[in-house]
Design a protein around this motif. Structure first.
Motif, PDB file in Angstrom:
ATOM      1  N   TRP A  44       0.836  -1.207   0.000  1.00  0.00           N
ATOM      2  CA  TRP A  44       0.000   0.000   0.000  1.00  0.00           C
ATOM      3  C   TRP A  44       0.865   1.250   0.000  1.00  0.00           C
ATOM      4  O   TRP A  44       0.512   2.263  -0.626  1.00  0.00           O
ATOM      5  CB  TRP A  44      -0.968  -0.011   1.173  1.00  0.00           C
ATOM      6  N   GLY A  45       2.008   1.207   0.672  1.00  0.00           N
ATOM      7  CA  GLY A  45       2.933   2.339   0.663  1.00  0.00           C
ATOM      8  C   GLY A  45       3.532   2.564  -0.716  1.00  0.00           C
ATOM      9  O   GLY A  45       3.700   3.707  -1.155  1.00  0.00           O
ATOM     10  N   VAL A  46       3.837   1.473  -1.414  1.00  0.00           N
ATOM     11  CA  VAL A  46       4.385   1.581  -2.771  1.00  0.00           C
ATOM     12  C   VAL A  46       3.343   2.178  -3.719  1.00  0.00           C
ATOM     13  O   VAL A  46       3.651   3.074  -4.517  1.00  0.00           O
ATOM     14  CB  VAL A  46       4.872   0.196  -3.274  1.00  0.00           C
ATOM     15  N   ILE A  47       2.105   1.699  -3.621  1.00  0.00           N
ATOM     16  CA  ILE A  47       1.030   2.250  -4.463  1.00  0.00           C
ATOM     17  C   ILE A  47       0.819   3.724  -4.138  1.00  0.00           C
ATOM     18  O   ILE A  47       0.654   4.559  -5.042  1.00  0.00           O
ATOM     19  CB  ILE A  47      -0.272   1.446  -4.277  1.00  0.00           C
ATOM     20  N   LEU A  48       0.824   4.065  -2.858  1.00  0.00           N
ATOM     21  CA  LEU A  48       0.637   5.453  -2.452  1.00  0.00           C
ATOM     22  C   LEU A  48       1.743   6.337  -3.019  1.00  0.00           C
ATOM     23  O   LEU A  48       1.474   7.415  -3.569  1.00  0.00           O
ATOM     24  CB  LEU A  48       0.590   5.558  -0.926  1.00  0.00           C
ATOM     25  N   ALA A  49       2.977   5.897  -2.907  1.00  0.00           N
ATOM     26  CA  ALA A  49       4.103   6.689  -3.427  1.00  0.00           C
ATOM     27  C   ALA A  49       4.016   6.839  -4.944  1.00  0.00           C
ATOM     28  O   ALA A  49       4.211   7.931  -5.483  1.00  0.00           O
ATOM     29  CB  ALA A  49       5.429   6.038  -3.029  1.00  0.00           C
ATOM     30  N   GLY A  50       3.679   5.755  -5.620  1.00  0.00           N
ATOM     31  CA  GLY A  50       3.570   5.805  -7.080  1.00  0.00           C
ATOM     32  C   GLY A  50       2.456   6.725  -7.558  1.00  0.00           C
ATOM     33  O   GLY A  50       2.646   7.515  -8.496  1.00  0.00           O
ATOM     34  N   THR A  51       1.318   6.646  -6.916  1.00  0.00           N
ATOM     35  CA  THR A  51       0.203   7.515  -7.316  1.00  0.00           C
ATOM     36  C   THR A  51       0.457   8.957  -6.903  1.00  0.00           C
ATOM     37  O   THR A  51      -0.086   9.880  -7.520  1.00  0.00           O
ATOM     38  CB  THR A  51      -1.132   7.026  -6.728  1.00  0.00           C
ATOM     39  N   HIS A  52       1.285   9.158  -5.880  1.00  0.00           N
ATOM     40  CA  HIS A  52       1.604  10.514  -5.439  1.00  0.00           C
ATOM     41  C   HIS A  52       2.478  11.238  -6.468  1.00  0.00           C
ATOM     42  O   HIS A  52       2.265  12.414  -6.755  1.00  0.00           O
ATOM     43  CB  HIS A  52       2.313  10.467  -4.085  1.00  0.00           C
ATOM     44  N   ILE A  53       3.447  10.534  -7.022  1.00  0.00           N
ATOM     45  CA  ILE A  53       4.389  11.197  -7.925  1.00  0.00           C
ATOM     46  C   ILE A  53       4.020  11.071  -9.401  1.00  0.00           C
ATOM     47  O   ILE A  53       4.617  11.752 -10.238  1.00  0.00           O
ATOM     48  CB  ILE A  53       5.826  10.684  -7.716  1.00  0.00           C
ATOM     49  N   ALA A  54       3.044  10.250  -9.743  1.00  0.00           N
ATOM     50  CA  ALA A  54       2.732   9.969 -11.154  1.00  0.00           C
ATOM     51  C   ALA A  54       2.472  11.225 -11.994  1.00  0.00           C
ATOM     52  O   ALA A  54       3.068  11.372 -13.070  1.00  0.00           O
ATOM     53  CB  ALA A  54       1.572   8.988 -11.251  1.00  0.00           C
ATOM     54  N   PRO A  55       1.599  12.142 -11.577  1.00  0.00           N
ATOM     55  CA  PRO A  55       1.343  13.309 -12.436  1.00  0.00           C
ATOM     56  C   PRO A  55       2.581  14.197 -12.641  1.00  0.00           C
ATOM     57  O   PRO A  55       2.870  14.632 -13.761  1.00  0.00           O
ATOM     58  CB  PRO A  55       0.243  14.080 -11.691  1.00  0.00           C
TER      59      PRO A  55
END
Length: 174
Positions: A44-55
């Protein structure tokens, strides 16, 4: 940013697409950390980090001939908002752990948290969402309320007193 090759429609679509997984992963990360489950919190932390920086990562990768100031601004945005997110998660975990097995006080109960009330004015009849589950978890953890085999302390719970409503009613009818 369009003059640097960044498609604003793609950026907006990416923001919208990551909003739901970002919110879900933040909530799941907090609950896993409250439950002291670091292994379960990692995905969940990896998904959160990825979705945080994606844009912002899209802007950084799609942009051409951007000034150093734009890249520094993107880094400041990602790091700054990431730091605020981490502080928020740490606070939510601390609050969640402190409320995990503690009963609510009268001041902590809001109208949104109320799930049941009594017909009487008894303040003890109000429960918050999750309060019953927390109380049951404590009882189960402490071994209170274990079912006894029939004939060993369990039978007296089912016995009705002689002067109760059912017995009084049946003696008047028959």
């Amino acid at each position: 940013v369009e003059k640097y090759g960044v498609n604003i429609a793609v950026f907006a679509a990416l923001e919208v697409l990551v909003a739901w997984p970002h919110s879900l992963s933040a909530a799941r990360l907090v609950t896993k950390l409250i439950d002291h489950d670091p292994t379960g919190s990692l995905p969940w932390g990896v998904i959160l980090a990825g979705t945080h920086i994606a844009p912002e990562l899209y802007v950084a990768l799609a942009g051409t001939n951007m000034s150093t100031g734009v890249y520094i601004s993107l880094i400041v945005i990602v790091v700054g908002l990431g730091a605020l997110a981490i502080v928020g998660i740490v606070q939510k975990v601390a609050v969640g752990r402190s409320q995990r097995f503690s009963p609510a006080t009268e001041n902590e109960i809001s109208s949104a948290d109320v799930v049941t009330t009594s017909v009487s004015d008894d303040d003890d009849a109000v429960t918050r969402v999750g309060e019953v589950e927390r109380a049951l978890a404590v009882l189960i953890h402490e071994g209170v309320g274990r079912a006894e085999p029939p004939g060993e302390r369990g039978d007296e719970v089912l016995a009705l007193p002689e002067d109760d409503v059912v017995h009084g009613f049946s003696s008047h009818v028959g």
